[in-house]
Scaffold this active site. Structure first.
Site: not given
Length: 333
Positions: A242, A266, A271, A303-306
């Site tokens: 986060r 990320d 954001e 914020h695309t790692a997941y």
């Protein structure tokens, strides 16, 4: 992750679920999976808000995205519309005031999707950071193929500090073993076979520090100016957890002074309202983000790692199953 199964009696009476902030790929999965679970989704791309809480009337369960802060007025409006359960399509639930939700009769639940999505991405960012990938790709794009100062480092020669060893942190530790590097870990509970040390010691000894602890009042700015000052000269920071785990202004100062070797982020403070939107023709108000993106040794992704097919399927399936389990428990409680 084992696939969830609907409670045995839910097929008799379909359960309505209002799905807020639903992207198109999520909507496809909700429509595909819901009938198997005996659920009927009401889907909207609009983020949940006080203004549209009435969309949930008639459905006791709602699903919300992780991008939207669910405010107290929104929770109150949902409760007044008859909502008793809010399932967030994320592991973290720092965007929801859980205590206030409970005070208005709403239970909050989260999902536990495949940790491999974030773990793979984290290791990728480490490799990109220590191999100067951003500078190399930018130069190659303009047909500058010189090596110059592009010499990288090998993970086997480095010490990696993993802060937070839950499911994702533990998956990162498991991957790092294959690279032969020394791995240190810090967590309130020792959950892995890595060498567990205090946070300050981890920072002093690590060439790479990667953050995987949940965000809370206690972990806000966990990596603050003082702790960044403890890190090895030339060290790298990786954050796929986060944004507010990291004091971004302090990080920028350490990067601009040359004290740190680089960062791969990320997630980022501020954001919200920027990531997941097209800003090619819009001004970016977050000046810290702009400063970071100007630096040749900083990688930023939205914020695309997941975001993998497997993890997204897990998220939707667990969201539905959580709602049905909640309803089943209330019927039999």
């Amino acid at each position: 992750m084992t696939r969830s199964e609907p409670p045995p009696d839910t097929a008799r009476q379909p359960t309505g679920i209002t799905v807020y902030g639903c992207e198109r790929d999520e909507a496809v999965l909700f429509r595909e999976m819901a009938p198997r679970f005996g659920a009927v989704p009401t889907i909207t791309a609009a983020a949940v808000s006080e203004a549209n809480a009435e969309l949930a009337r008639g459905n006791r369960c709602v699903s919300v995205d992780h991008r939207t802060r669910v405010t107290k007025p929104t929770l109150l409006a949902l409760g007044q519309a008859g909502v008793a359960y809010v399932s967030t399509r994320s592991i973290g639930y720092d965007h929801i005031d859980v205590a206030y939700a409970e005070s208005v009769g709403i239970t909050v639940g989260n999902v536990a999707y495949s940790p491999d999505s974030v773990a793979d991405y984290t290791v990728m960012l480490m490799l990109m950071a220590v191999r100067n990938a951003k500078s190399l790709v930018r130069r190659t794009d303009v047909h500058d193929y010189r090596l110059d100062d592009a010499r990288g480092r090998e993970l086997r020669d480095l010490t990696v500090g993993v802060v937070g060893t839950g499911r994702i942190g533990a998956a990162v530790v498991a991957r790092l073993r294959g690279f032969g590097c020394r791995v240190l870990a810090h967590d309130n509970r020792q959950k892995t076979a890595a060498d567990h040390v205090g946070l300050d010691e981890l920072l002093r000894l690590s060439d790479i520090v990667t953050l995987h602890t949940p965000l809370s009042a206690d972990t806000h700015h966990l990596l603050n100016r003082r702790r960044i000052g403890l890190m090895r000269p030339g060290a790298f920071v990786i954050n796929t957890g986060r944004g507010p785990l990291l004091d971004t202004e302090a990080l920028v100062s350490a990067l601009e002074s040359g004290r740190l070797g680089g960062a791969a982020l990320d997630v980022l403070e501020g954001e919200e309202g920027i990531f997941y939107a097209d800003h090619r023709n819009k001004p970016i108000e977050n000046k810290t983000l702009l400063r970071l993106q100007e630096l040749p040794n900083v990688l930023v992704s939205p914020h695309t790692a997941y975001y993998t097919d497997h993890a997204l399927s897990d998220i939707v399936e667990q969201s539905i199953a959580n709602c049905l389990t909640f309803e089943s428990g209330n019927r039999h409680g």
